[in-house]
Design a protein around this motif. Structure first.
Motif, PDB file in Angstrom:
ATOM      1  N   HIS A  69      -3.486  12.468  -5.185  1.00  0.00           N
ATOM      2  CA  HIS A  69      -3.644  12.332  -3.742  1.00  0.00           C
ATOM      3  C   HIS A  69      -4.599  13.431  -3.288  1.00  0.00           C
ATOM      4  O   HIS A  69      -4.352  14.607  -3.553  1.00  0.00           O
ATOM      5  CB  HIS A  69      -2.304  12.449  -3.014  1.00  0.00           C
ATOM      6  CG  HIS A  69      -1.326  11.396  -3.411  1.00  0.00           C
ATOM      7  ND1 HIS A  69      -0.557  11.482  -4.550  1.00  0.00           N
ATOM      8  CD2 HIS A  69      -1.000  10.214  -2.826  1.00  0.00           C
ATOM      9  CE1 HIS A  69       0.200  10.410  -4.656  1.00  0.00           C
ATOM     10  NE2 HIS A  69      -0.047   9.621  -3.624  1.00  0.00           N
ATOM     11  N   ASN A  98      -1.937   8.839   6.868  1.00  0.00           N
ATOM     12  CA  ASN A  98      -3.256   9.450   6.709  1.00  0.00           C
ATOM     13  C   ASN A  98      -3.993   9.498   8.042  1.00  0.00           C
ATOM     14  O   ASN A  98      -4.657  10.498   8.365  1.00  0.00           O
ATOM     15  CB  ASN A  98      -4.102   8.674   5.704  1.00  0.00           C
ATOM     16  CG  ASN A  98      -3.545   8.674   4.301  1.00  0.00           C
ATOM     17  OD1 ASN A  98      -3.657   7.670   3.595  1.00  0.00           O
ATOM     18  ND2 ASN A  98      -2.948   9.775   3.859  1.00  0.00           N
ATOM     19  N   SER A 111       0.428   6.269  -7.226  1.00  0.00           N
ATOM     20  CA  SER A 111      -0.883   6.791  -7.592  1.00  0.00           C
ATOM     21  C   SER A 111      -0.761   8.140  -8.292  1.00  0.00           C
ATOM     22  O   SER A 111       0.092   8.960  -7.948  1.00  0.00           O
ATOM     23  CB  SER A 111      -1.762   6.947  -6.345  1.00  0.00           C
ATOM     24  OG  SER A 111      -2.026   5.692  -5.753  1.00  0.00           O
ATOM     25  N   LYS A 130       0.831  -1.206   0.000  1.00  0.00           N
ATOM     26  CA  LYS A 130       0.000   0.000   0.000  1.00  0.00           C
ATOM     27  C   LYS A 130       0.868   1.260   0.000  1.00  0.00           C
ATOM     28  O   LYS A 130       0.529   2.258  -0.653  1.00  0.00           O
ATOM     29  CB  LYS A 130      -0.955   0.002   1.198  1.00  0.00           C
ATOM     30  CG  LYS A 130      -2.104   1.004   1.027  1.00  0.00           C
ATOM     31  CD  LYS A 130      -2.987   1.095   2.264  1.00  0.00           C
ATOM     32  CE  LYS A 130      -3.994   0.004   2.330  1.00  0.00           C
ATOM     33  NZ  LYS A 130      -5.021   0.247   3.398  1.00  0.00           N
ATOM     34  N   GLU A 131       1.990   1.215   0.704  1.00  0.00           N
ATOM     35  CA  GLU A 131       2.920   2.353   0.687  1.00  0.00           C
ATOM     36  C   GLU A 131       3.497   2.563  -0.715  1.00  0.00           C
ATOM     37  O   GLU A 131       3.669   3.692  -1.178  1.00  0.00           O
ATOM     38  CB  GLU A 131       4.051   2.128   1.692  1.00  0.00           C
ATOM     39  CG  GLU A 131       3.637   2.195   3.148  1.00  0.00           C
ATOM     40  CD  GLU A 131       3.476   3.615   3.673  1.00  0.00           C
ATOM     41  OE1 GLU A 131       3.851   4.568   2.956  1.00  0.00           O
ATOM     42  OE2 GLU A 131       2.963   3.768   4.807  1.00  0.00           O
ATOM     43  N   TYR A 189       0.819   4.008  -2.878  1.00  0.00           N
ATOM     44  CA  TYR A 189       0.618   5.417  -2.513  1.00  0.00           C
ATOM     45  C   TYR A 189       1.496   6.305  -3.396  1.00  0.00           C
ATOM     46  O   TYR A 189       1.046   7.305  -3.960  1.00  0.00           O
ATOM     47  CB  TYR A 189       0.963   5.609  -1.038  1.00  0.00           C
ATOM     48  CG  TYR A 189       0.933   7.047  -0.563  1.00  0.00           C
ATOM     49  CD1 TYR A 189      -0.233   7.580  -0.006  1.00  0.00           C
ATOM     50  CD2 TYR A 189       2.050   7.866  -0.658  1.00  0.00           C
ATOM     51  CE1 TYR A 189      -0.270   8.897   0.433  1.00  0.00           C
ATOM     52  CE2 TYR A 189       2.020   9.183  -0.226  1.00  0.00           C
ATOM     53  CZ  TYR A 189       0.855   9.696   0.321  1.00  0.00           C
ATOM     54  OH  TYR A 189       0.825  10.998   0.747  1.00  0.00           O
ATOM     55  N   LYS A 190       2.751   5.908  -3.541  1.00  0.00           N
ATOM     56  CA  LYS A 190       3.693   6.715  -4.322  1.00  0.00           C
ATOM     57  C   LYS A 190       3.430   6.626  -5.819  1.00  0.00           C
ATOM     58  O   LYS A 190       3.763   7.551  -6.570  1.00  0.00           O
ATOM     59  CB  LYS A 190       5.123   6.288  -4.001  1.00  0.00           C
ATOM     60  CG  LYS A 190       5.530   6.588  -2.567  1.00  0.00           C
ATOM     61  CD  LYS A 190       6.924   6.084  -2.245  1.00  0.00           C
ATOM     62  CE  LYS A 190       7.286   6.379  -0.802  1.00  0.00           C
ATOM     63  NZ  LYS A 190       8.609   5.827  -0.417  1.00  0.00           N
ATOM     64  N   VAL A 219      -4.502  11.400   0.648  1.00  0.00           N
ATOM     65  CA  VAL A 219      -4.960  10.019   0.501  1.00  0.00           C
ATOM     66  C   VAL A 219      -4.820   9.615  -0.962  1.00  0.00           C
ATOM     67  O   VAL A 219      -5.302  10.312  -1.861  1.00  0.00           O
ATOM     68  CB  VAL A 219      -6.424   9.857   0.956  1.00  0.00           C
ATOM     69  CG1 VAL A 219      -6.891   8.416   0.773  1.00  0.00           C
ATOM     70  CG2 VAL A 219      -6.570  10.287   2.416  1.00  0.00           C
ATOM     71  N   ALA A 220      -4.162   8.490  -1.209  1.00  0.00           N
ATOM     72  CA  ALA A 220      -3.885   8.054  -2.575  1.00  0.00           C
ATOM     73  C   ALA A 220      -5.150   7.566  -3.279  1.00  0.00           C
ATOM     74  O   ALA A 220      -6.019   6.946  -2.673  1.00  0.00           O
ATOM     75  CB  ALA A 220      -2.844   6.944  -2.568  1.00  0.00           C
ATOM     76  N   ILE A 250      -3.188   4.902   4.424  1.00  0.00           N
ATOM     77  CA  ILE A 250      -1.949   4.418   5.020  1.00  0.00           C
ATOM     78  C   ILE A 250      -1.785   5.080   6.386  1.00  0.00           C
ATOM     79  O   ILE A 250      -2.549   5.985   6.745  1.00  0.00           O
ATOM     80  CB  ILE A 250      -0.732   4.683   4.111  1.00  0.00           C
ATOM     81  CG1 ILE A 250      -0.564   6.182   3.832  1.00  0.00           C
ATOM     82  CG2 ILE A 250      -0.860   3.908   2.803  1.00  0.00           C
ATOM     83  CD1 ILE A 250       0.693   6.517   3.045  1.00  0.00           C
TER      84      ILE A 250
END
Length: 365
Positions: free
Chosen positions: A269, A330, A266, A259-260, A263-264, A273-274, A327
């Motif tokens: 944001h 957040n 995506s 998920k991390e 996140y990057k 939040v992604a 994550i």
């Protein structure tokens, strides 16, 4: 179709390869100490490996994985790699590209390359053989060969995770096409596939996509894949979904790591939040796509779920984050905002400004 796919690299292909290689390296770093303590090797399996390079010269996933292995001594000494493709010209080209990698001879275990279609035989083999800790990448060009049995075989043993390509366009069309019932039944399970066909009637495109992904996740979880995380890819205009990259793990740590990474990767944001998607259109104009205010909604949900409780930041996160886009950072940002608005109280009150450590205790009214 497969040959055309490798003619040139698209943005989506680059993102996909980057996600897989990043997770492989993070997964290997977590798994290697335990594997070494048990005198075990680790493995990477790619069942639809392709020719190794795109026509523009860019490396695809197999070479990216091997380059990471060559550059890391523990991987050089402990990693077994297996690459398969049904196209003989692809495997021949891949073999040549691997042979040209600087330092490939330093790998203790020579990469294994095979040619063959992925079907019931490979699914049976994965189901019956006990795997060493293995990260599998299953990337078919359509959906032929992709099945619950194959996914379950790839994750059934300790330390085994997988990522698979879910061709949403083809599968969305195939669900209602009796000609491909066999493939759809293999992917969802016959009972779930039958339910899906009846429940899709009258739904909007967005509702169809949500239901198809939900049914897929339910089927995988029923087999023991406790953590399922899809990452959406949209078309060039951002108007519709084309495919998903779906991560499956039995362990929360792997889920958190992926998920991390997502996140990057995506495109957008919203309030930090992604979106958990790659969309060329939203990547070009991200401010137009940041309208959902998800942290505000998260705050309201946490107030409702934890009414009257005093609970640590870490426990708030652990009890809520699965099957959400959020994550840990957040949750901390949300709680900081709520504290500033006096919606909650946090102890200790005196902390370094702007921090919300895992052990801070939050009291909800």
């Amino acid at each position: 179709m497969a040959q055309k796919f490798f003619e040139e690299r698209e943005d989506q292909s680059e993102v996909k390869a980057r996600i897989v290689s990043k997770y492989f390296y993070a997964w290997a770093n977590v798994i290697l100490p335990s594997a070494a303590a048990n005198n075990s090797k680790i493995a990477y399996i790619d069942l639809f490996a392709g020719p190794g390079r795109y026509k523009d010269g860019a490396v695809s996933t197999p070479l990216m994985i091997l380059e990471k292995a060559i550059a890391t001594q523990k991987l050089r000494d402990n990693l077994v790699t297996m690459f398969n493709d049904e196209n003989p010209s692809h495997t021949k080209n891949l073999e040549g590209e691997i042979a040209k990698l600087d330092g490939v001879n330093t790998l203790k275990y020579k990469p294994e390359i095979s040619t063959g279609s992925v079907g019931e035989a490979i699914a049976d083999q994965l189901a019956t053989v006990k795997l060493v800790p293995t990260f599998s990448f299953i990337d078919p060009f359509g959906y032929k060969g992709l099945s619950l049995k194959l996914i379950n075989g790839a994750i059934k043993d300790w330390g085994c995770d997988c990522v698979f390509f879910f061709n949403y366009n083809r599968i969305n069309a195939g669900v209602s096409n009796s000609i491909v019932d066999k493939h759809i039944n293999a992917l969802f399970g016959e009972e779930v596939a039958t339910e899906l066909r009846s429940e899709l009637t009258g739904l909007t495109p967005s509702e169809r996509e949500q239901l198809i992904l939900e049914k897929l996740a339910q089927a995988i979880k029923a087999l023991g894949g406790k953590f399922v995380l899809p990452f959406r890819f949209r078309n060039a205009s951002g108007t519709r979904s084309t495919h998903h990259l779906v991560f499956v793990s039995k362990h929360e740590k792997g889920y958190e790591i992926m998920k991390e990474i997502l996140y990057k990767e995506s495109s957008t944001h919203d309030q930090g939040v992604a979106s958990l998607e790659y969309s060329p259109a939203s990547a070009r104009t991200p401010l137009l796509f940041s309208l959902q205010q998800p942290l505000d909604k998260l705050g309201s949900e946490l107030l409702s779920l934890n009414k009257g409780k005093t609970i640590s930041v870490l426990d708030i996160y652990k009890s809520h984050h699965v099957d959400t886009p959020f994550i840990k950072r957040n949750y901390k940002e949300c709680l900081l905002q709520m504290e500033a608005q006096s919606a909650i109280s946090a102890a200790p009150v005196k902390r370094r400004k702007g921090t919300m450590a895992d052990e801070v205790m939050i009291t909800f009214p």
